[in-house]
Design an enzyme around this catalytic site. Structure first.
Site, mmCIF file in Angstrom:
data_model
loop_
_atom_site.group_PDB
_atom_site.id
_atom_site.type_symbol
_atom_site.label_atom_id
_atom_site.label_comp_id
_atom_site.label_asym_id
_atom_site.label_seq_id
_atom_site.Cartn_x
_atom_site.Cartn_y
_atom_site.Cartn_z
ATOM 1 N N HIS A 205 0.800 -1.238 0.000
ATOM 2 C CA HIS A 205 0.000 0.000 0.000
ATOM 3 C C HIS A 205 0.830 1.284 0.000
ATOM 4 C CE1 HIS A 205 0.837 -0.519 4.252
ATOM 5 N NE2 HIS A 205 -0.161 -1.346 4.470
ATOM 6 N N ASP A 271 -6.244 -3.978 0.402
ATOM 7 C CA ASP A 271 -6.087 -3.774 1.843
ATOM 8 C C ASP A 271 -7.451 -3.776 2.526
ATOM 9 O OD1 ASP A 271 -4.852 -3.490 4.267
ATOM 10 O OD2 ASP A 271 -4.314 -1.383 4.019
ATOM 11 N N HIS A 275 -13.923 -3.623 9.919
ATOM 12 C CA HIS A 275 -13.998 -3.321 11.353
ATOM 13 C C HIS A 275 -15.448 -3.137 11.748
ATOM 14 C CE1 HIS A 275 -9.766 -2.852 12.301
ATOM 15 N NE2 HIS A 275 -9.601 -2.024 11.279
#
Length: 390
Positions: A205, A271, A275
């Site tokens: 990333h 990525d 959550h």
């Protein structure tokens, strides 16, 4: 089982052409020209309705949260979300609970993926025990199970451990993926070490112009280094939404897009970092990306005049080559991991409609182009669009 896919335009890193694809026993048996005569019998016919057929996407960087954080995502929900996004092979990071630092743990996840029969899984192993800065894992026991090692989520701050990791990557022939924060400083250190001792390095990333320039110089020197870019780092800049690395400046974002055009950036990596809402409110960094990644990449590529062949190279063939996979092209004897895409679709992102267990995404309401209509793994349809947009 033989399946014929007809009425499609095929696009991969090798080019664009209209035609048909015959699939047998999970592999591409034959690729026909548009008016080619299919003499072989087949059991199933799929009309591509003029959509684009691409090789299945390979995500070089994602987090499935399983085991240990199943309240955020399970392997099953993560893979279902990935299939909706066109991803057929996932490189899943090792920051689970427990960490993927023992052969038995990696093997258990590989067995779980095999039982699910959804995506292909490459389970990353940790480089160090429990992501510490002083003890390498037992690489000899882990290497038969994976060729990717990383402490992603935690930077390797101890230069001695980075030296040990690079040396081990040469000795045991694996790829070392690094999470670098502070980004440019650690990439500068790692490039210097790579030049001194060798190794197989992949930088996760990247997000800054200065980092890109360091990697470009390393490639000119012939060092074995590759890098990836996320969809969000080329889609937006200067956003106040917590991700690691953070959203950068507009000049950084423009530099990344230029790095795609010049070939310095090798591949895409979502990525994907699901959550819970409560964890995001507590400051957990990360973004849910599987289901919107293709549309984000395609929207940016189209706006900047970057070809579909280049997009396919970065989503499929580039990661395949780095991982040593015979995949990522629409080619005879290659796996029938395929994605059908509607490039004319245009719609708004709605995280509430994600099939992922988590909905953490700051781009709700943004308009994108391009939609995955069908995803096939080893010749079997694993996702077929039957509802609303993203």
């Amino acid at each position: 089982m033989k399946t014929l896919i007809k009425n499609v335009e095929m696009v991969d890193a090798d080019g664009r052409r209209f035609g048909k694809v015959l699939i047998e026993d999970g592999k591409i048996k034959k690729v026909y020209k548009e008016k080619g005569n299919v003499k072989s019998e087949y059991d199933q016919e799929i009309d591509g309705r003029g959509y684009l057929l691409m090789p299945g996407f390979i995500d070089m960087h994602c987090h499935l949260r399983d085991p240990g954080f199943e309240y955020k995502e399970t392997m099953e929900t993560g893979m279902q979300a990935a299939l909706k996004g066109g991803f057929t092979t996932l490189v899943a990071m090792a920051n689970t609970k427990p960490f993927m630092d023992e052969a038995a743990l990696v093997n258990a996840n590989l067995d779980k993926a095999e039982a699910l029969q959804l995506c292909n899984l490459i389970q990353v192993a940790a480089l160090t025990k429990e992501f510490n800065d002083s003890n390498l894992v037992d690489i000899e026991s882990l290497r038969p199970l994976t060729n990717v090692f990383s402490n992603d989520g935690v930077s390797i701050m101890n230069p001695d451990m980075m030296v040990a990791g690079l040396k081990a990557s040469t000795e045991h022939d694996f790829i070392l993926l690094t999470h670098c924060q502070p980004e440019t400083e650690l990439v500068r250190r790692d490039v210097k070490l790579l030049e001194e001792i060798g190794g197989h390095l992949h930088v996760c990333h990247i997000s800054k112009k200065d980092t890109l320039e360091l990697i470009e110089k390393a490639k000119v020197k012939g060092l074995d280094i590759t890098c990836e870019v996320t969809p969000h780092h080329i889609f937006a800049s200067a956003m106040d939404y917590k991700v690691n690395p953070p959203f950068r400046t507009y000049p950084d974002r423009r530099a990344l897009i230029e790095g795609i055009k010049t070939g310095v950036i090798d591949m895409c990596g979502t990525d994907h970092a699901p959550h819970s809402e409560a964890d995001k409110q507590k400051g957990a960094p990360g973004i849910n990306n599987f289901e919107m990644a293709f549309a984000m990449y395609y929207t940016v590529f189209e706006q900047n005049g970057i070809s579909l062949e280049k997009l396919s190279e970065m989503l499929s063939n580039g990661p395949a080559k780095r991982l040593g996979l015979k995949a990522g092209l629409i080619k005879e004897r290659y796996p029938a991991d395929l994605v059908l895409v509607d490039l004319n679709w245009e719609g708004k992102i709605n995280p509430k409609e994600f099939v992922s267990k988590s909905k953490n995404n700051p781009f709700g309401g943004e308009t994108l182009k391009g939609k995955v209509m069908m995803t096939m793994v080893k010749g079997e349809i694993k996702y077929d669009d039957n509802g609303p947009a993203l």
